[in-house]
Motif scaffolding. Structure first.
Motif, mmCIF file in Angstrom:
data_model
loop_
_atom_site.group_PDB
_atom_site.id
_atom_site.type_symbol
_atom_site.label_atom_id
_atom_site.label_comp_id
_atom_site.label_asym_id
_atom_site.label_seq_id
_atom_site.Cartn_x
_atom_site.Cartn_y
_atom_site.Cartn_z
ATOM 1 N N TYR A 254 34.298 33.742 39.508
ATOM 2 C CA TYR A 254 35.166 32.975 38.620
ATOM 3 C C TYR A 254 34.513 32.799 37.251
ATOM 4 O O TYR A 254 33.326 32.518 37.171
ATOM 5 C CB TYR A 254 35.478 31.601 39.222
ATOM 6 N N PRO A 255 35.265 33.016 36.132
ATOM 7 C CA PRO A 255 36.728 33.142 36.047
ATOM 8 C C PRO A 255 37.273 34.560 36.194
ATOM 9 O O PRO A 255 38.446 34.793 35.890
ATOM 10 C CB PRO A 255 37.014 32.618 34.640
ATOM 11 N N TYR A 256 36.450 35.526 36.632
ATOM 12 C CA TYR A 256 37.005 36.851 36.887
ATOM 13 C C TYR A 256 37.955 36.781 38.076
ATOM 14 O O TYR A 256 37.752 36.043 39.030
ATOM 15 C CB TYR A 256 35.883 37.862 37.115
ATOM 16 N N ASN A 257 39.001 37.584 38.003
ATOM 17 C CA ASN A 257 40.157 37.457 38.894
ATOM 18 C C ASN A 257 39.969 38.338 40.128
ATOM 19 O O ASN A 257 40.390 39.492 40.159
ATOM 20 C CB ASN A 257 41.423 37.857 38.134
ATOM 21 N N ILE A 258 39.330 37.798 41.153
ATOM 22 C CA ILE A 258 39.065 38.564 42.353
ATOM 23 C C ILE A 258 39.540 37.792 43.577
ATOM 24 O O ILE A 258 39.953 36.640 43.493
ATOM 25 C CB ILE A 258 37.569 38.892 42.504
ATOM 26 N N ASP A 259 39.491 38.467 44.719
ATOM 27 C CA ASP A 259 39.738 37.833 46.006
ATOM 28 C C ASP A 259 38.656 38.351 46.952
ATOM 29 O O ASP A 259 37.555 38.657 46.496
ATOM 30 C CB ASP A 259 41.159 38.130 46.513
ATOM 31 N N ASN A 260 38.947 38.472 48.217
ATOM 32 C CA ASN A 260 37.986 38.946 49.210
ATOM 33 C C ASN A 260 37.953 40.473 49.163
ATOM 34 O O ASN A 260 38.623 41.148 49.938
ATOM 35 C CB ASN A 260 38.407 38.431 50.595
ATOM 36 N N MET A 261 37.172 41.029 48.235
ATOM 37 C CA MET A 261 37.220 42.463 47.953
ATOM 38 C C MET A 261 36.509 43.247 49.064
ATOM 39 O O MET A 261 35.339 43.032 49.346
ATOM 40 C CB MET A 261 36.569 42.777 46.605
ATOM 41 N N ALA B 166 51.349 42.394 37.425
ATOM 42 C CA ALA B 166 50.080 42.680 36.767
ATOM 43 C C ALA B 166 49.205 41.438 36.755
ATOM 44 O O ALA B 166 49.692 40.308 36.642
ATOM 45 C CB ALA B 166 50.330 43.162 35.351
ATOM 46 N N ILE B 167 47.907 41.642 36.899
ATOM 47 C CA ILE B 167 46.969 40.529 36.853
ATOM 48 C C ILE B 167 45.894 40.812 35.802
ATOM 49 O O ILE B 167 45.501 41.961 35.584
ATOM 50 C CB ILE B 167 46.312 40.278 38.226
ATOM 51 N N PRO B 168 45.405 39.790 35.115
ATOM 52 C CA PRO B 168 44.339 39.985 34.133
ATOM 53 C C PRO B 168 42.985 40.090 34.811
ATOM 54 O O PRO B 168 42.807 39.668 35.959
ATOM 55 C CB PRO B 168 44.430 38.719 33.279
ATOM 56 N N LEU B 169 42.005 40.620 34.113
ATOM 57 C CA LEU B 169 40.643 40.669 34.633
ATOM 58 C C LEU B 169 40.032 39.275 34.658
ATOM 59 O O LEU B 169 39.346 38.904 35.616
ATOM 60 C CB LEU B 169 39.785 41.596 33.774
ATOM 61 N N ASN B 170 40.284 38.515 33.614
ATOM 62 C CA ASN B 170 39.671 37.199 33.465
ATOM 63 C C ASN B 170 40.764 36.138 33.401
ATOM 64 O O ASN B 170 41.697 36.238 32.600
ATOM 65 C CB ASN B 170 38.811 37.163 32.196
ATOM 66 N N GLY C 7 32.643 35.872 45.232
ATOM 67 C CA GLY C 7 32.029 36.841 44.339
ATOM 68 C C GLY C 7 32.150 38.256 44.855
ATOM 69 O O GLY C 7 32.303 38.494 46.054
ATOM 70 N N ALA C 8 32.085 39.208 43.947
ATOM 71 C CA ALA C 8 32.047 40.637 44.275
ATOM 72 C C ALA C 8 30.985 41.278 43.392
ATOM 73 O O ALA C 8 30.825 40.905 42.229
ATOM 74 C CB ALA C 8 33.405 41.299 44.053
#
Length: 346
Positions: A301-308, A43-47, A274-275
């Protein structure tokens, strides 16, 4: 674009650990056994700085997963389909693969997945398109949608084209042969002018079940206004989509009310990763229209994203609209394959 993504992420990301992997059951097809791949998730958090945060823009976070497998074929996920009941996901890889899995929920939250199945996309003669070398063997699949009763439509980059596989979410692994989507010569000529890594990454089917909407990632002439098409059974219309502030459209989905949701991505050295999600009202889908879209949420950042690169939508049991987004890790060890789920708050 992908080379830039990898180079910049070497500077701004790091490795993370995953729990031990567990094997999934075996599925079979008429052409032989298609075994599921080992898969693990956490599981990963949103932030990343405040794990209690669950809201960004008009989205409420309902859980997310970082997905790993010892199967080296897992990765490069582009586009996304989620079944109506939310139990199944299907995506394509830019190395020429189908990637599907079953999803698990707890109290309405996305909490896991199993039955990870990876199978090669086939070419017109039945040959496997799986290849991760520089040329990618014409298998750089970047977009995906389903035409009910007809099949799965896959959009490719490099050799820009749309192919129809006579398959559904339940039998995509059964080695279906593709057929080129019949398009006028003028449209094929337009697709051929798109940049090698800037083709149709955004593709969806409208509520009528017969009309496709496609948005290109880049404009061959440069600038933020990119070409887009409404592809009907008897007519094709053109409109333009405005992708501003360094963002580019990476996928598209149709919402339960008939509007569209665009997933955009951005990666620059100054602005970072960013997304952004933007809503296109169905009444704006008109020939010659310049469409800006309405911002729903922006994640950086700090939102938990990658290359969406993939987005899908469905209606939840309570009638609310649920949104899923998935990332393309470019088969690069410093990136992650993550799947996130949200509720759209109107």
């Amino acid at each position: 674009m992908k080379q830039l993504v990898v180079a910049l992420l070497m500077l701004i990301t790091g490795l993370a650990l995953a729990p031990a992997e567990a094997s999934s059951p075996i599925k079979t097809s008429p052409e032989g056994a298609a075994t599921t791949s080992p898969v693990s998730f956490e599981a990963i958090p949103l932030n990343l700085e405040d794990r209690s945060k669950t809201r960004v823009g008009k989205l409420t976070y309902l859980g997310g997963l970082k997905i790993k497998s010892s199967d080296p074929r897992l990765g490069g996920l582009s586009s996304l389909i989620i079944s109506e009941d939310g139990s199944q996901m299907l995506t394509v890889s830019d190395c020429g693969l189908w990637v599907g899995a079953s999803l698990d929920y707890t109290n309405g939250q996305l909490t896991g997945l199993h039955n990870l199945v990876i199978s090669p996309l086939l070419g017109l003669k039945g040959e496997s398109l799986y290849s991760c070398d520089t040329a990618k063997h014409n298998g750089d699949a970047e977009s995906l949608t389903e035409l009910p009763g007809i099949g799965l439509v896959v959009g490719f980059e490099g050799w820009h084209r749309l192919w129809v596989y006579g398959a559904t979410m339940n039998d995509y692994m059964m080695h279906k042969l593709p057929h080129p989507l019949p398009l006028p010569v003028t449209i094929m000529d337009e697709l051929a002018t798109l940049p090698n890594n800037g083709g149709i990454e955004s593709l969806t089917t409208l509520k009528d079940g017969r009309t496709l909407v496609a948005i290109s990632e880049d404009n061959p002439k440069g600038g933020d206004i990119v070409p887009a098409w409404i592809i009907g059974e008897t007519q094709i219309s053109r409109f333009s989509y405005v992708a501003s502030e360094g963002f580019r459209a990476s996928d598209l989905t149709t919402l339960p009310d008939g509007d569209l949701m665009v997933l955009e991505r951005r990666l620059t050295l100054m602005q970072g990763l960013g997304a952004r999600l933007k809503r296109i009202r169905k009444e704006d889908l008109r020939d010659g229209k310049i469409v800006y879209g309405e911002e729903v949420a922006t994640l950086s950042y700090p939102y938990n994203i990658d290359n969406m690169e993939g987005i899908a939508a469905r209606t939840g049991p309570d009638g609310k609209t649920l949104i899923y987004i998935v990332s393309d890790d470019n088969y690069f060890p410093l990136q992650r394959t993550i799947l996130m789920m949200f509720r759209l708050e109107d």
